[in-house]
Design a protein around this motif. Structure first.
Motif, mmCIF file in Angstrom:
data_model
loop_
_atom_site.group_PDB
_atom_site.id
_atom_site.type_symbol
_atom_site.label_atom_id
_atom_site.label_comp_id
_atom_site.label_asym_id
_atom_site.label_seq_id
_atom_site.Cartn_x
_atom_site.Cartn_y
_atom_site.Cartn_z
ATOM 1 N N PRO A 135 0.861 -1.328 0.239
ATOM 2 C CA PRO A 135 -0.087 0.055 0.103
ATOM 3 C C PRO A 135 0.827 1.682 0.238
ATOM 4 C CG PRO A 135 0.202 -1.080 2.307
ATOM 5 C CD PRO A 135 0.783 -1.970 1.305
ATOM 6 N N ASP A 136 1.992 1.257 0.866
ATOM 7 C CA ASP A 136 2.712 2.441 0.566
ATOM 8 C C ASP A 136 4.214 3.072 -1.160
ATOM 9 O OD1 ASP A 136 2.395 2.910 2.838
ATOM 10 O OD2 ASP A 136 3.949 1.644 3.741
ATOM 11 N N GLY A 137 3.883 1.327 -1.831
ATOM 12 C CA GLY A 137 4.659 1.458 -2.947
ATOM 13 C C GLY A 137 5.776 0.277 -3.004
ATOM 14 N N ILE A 138 5.394 -0.802 -4.521
ATOM 15 C CA ILE A 138 7.274 -1.107 -4.814
ATOM 16 C C ILE A 138 7.536 -0.163 -4.698
ATOM 17 C CG2 ILE A 138 4.653 -3.243 -5.291
ATOM 18 C CD1 ILE A 138 5.670 -2.813 -8.166
ATOM 19 N N ALA A 139 8.614 -0.791 -4.195
ATOM 20 C CA ALA A 139 9.983 -0.833 -4.960
ATOM 21 C C ALA A 139 10.129 -0.195 -6.607
ATOM 22 C CB ALA A 139 11.046 -1.200 -4.318
ATOM 23 N N ARG A 140 10.542 0.950 -6.504
ATOM 24 C CA ARG A 140 11.099 1.031 -7.736
ATOM 25 C C ARG A 140 12.977 1.097 -8.351
ATOM 26 N NH1 ARG A 140 8.685 7.827 -8.395
ATOM 27 N NH2 ARG A 140 6.478 6.944 -6.859
ATOM 28 N N GLY A 141 12.221 -0.229 -9.702
ATOM 29 C CA GLY A 141 13.579 0.255 -9.886
ATOM 30 C C GLY A 141 14.026 -2.011 -10.776
ATOM 31 N N THR A 142 14.799 -1.980 -10.705
ATOM 32 C CA THR A 142 14.883 -3.730 -11.443
ATOM 33 C C THR A 142 14.308 -4.449 -10.836
ATOM 34 O OG1 THR A 142 16.944 -2.762 -12.955
ATOM 35 C CG2 THR A 142 15.820 -5.383 -12.809
ATOM 36 N N TRP A 143 13.557 -5.532 -11.019
ATOM 37 C CA TRP A 143 12.815 -6.625 -10.323
ATOM 38 C C TRP A 143 13.210 -8.055 -10.972
ATOM 39 C CZ3 TRP A 143 9.249 -7.225 -6.321
ATOM 40 C CH2 TRP A 143 8.736 -6.199 -5.553
#
Length: 160
Positions: A135-143
């Motif tokens: 709910p706080d946002g998933i991590a930005r970048g490369t999954w």
């Protein structure tokens, strides 16, 4: 004029009320259990939940990677998340239930999710499909996605 109830009638009504209350409680418990089984993992603000109706989600997300894999091979794939979102949809689909792949997900902020297998959702259908939510946002970048040929005969095509 009102007739008084006999003891046997009172006892019968009590039994009926008890059964109705018990049924209501069991229904509430079953509904709570059903909700809880949808969530399969929780990691520091992230929750992972299976997709219940896979037919509805066939067009949920454009498949971006088409690959092949053999027994014992590990493929490393990735998806970049550039903008704010609270959900990442994962859909590893090879469609051949006689073969089995294994999936593990690595987030840019150091979390791991998995191992997930074809039957992890209770169904052998050649597909592993779930959502990672925060709910706080998933991590930005490369999954990063680790796809492993767990039990494959020949070469298996897949999308993710």
């Amino acid at each position: 004029m009102q007739f008084p109830l006999r003891n046997s009638e009172v006892d019968y009504m009590k039994k009926i009320m008890f059964i109705l209350i018990a049924l209501a409680m069991l229904t509430a418990y079953a509904a709570a259990e059903e909700f809880e089984t949808e969530q399969i993992e929780s990691v520091e603000g992230y929750t992972v939940s299976w997709i219940e109706d896979k037919e509805i989600t066939d067009n949920y997300q454009t498949r971006t990677v088409y690959e092949t894999i053999v027994q014992g091979e590990t493929d490393w794939l990735s998806k970049t998340v550039n903008s704010y979102t609270t959900q990442l949809h994962i859909d590893l689909n090879w469609g051949d239930s006689s073969d089995s792949l294994r999936l593990k997900i690595y987030s840019p902020d150091g979390h791991t999710f998995g191992y997930y297998y074809d039957n992890s959702d209770g169904s052998n259908d050649g597909r592993i499909q779930f959502n990672i939510n925060n709910p706080d946002g998933i991590a930005r970048g490369t999954w990063r996605y680790e796809v492993y040929g767990y039990d494959v005969s020949g070469t298996e095509d897949y999308t993710i």
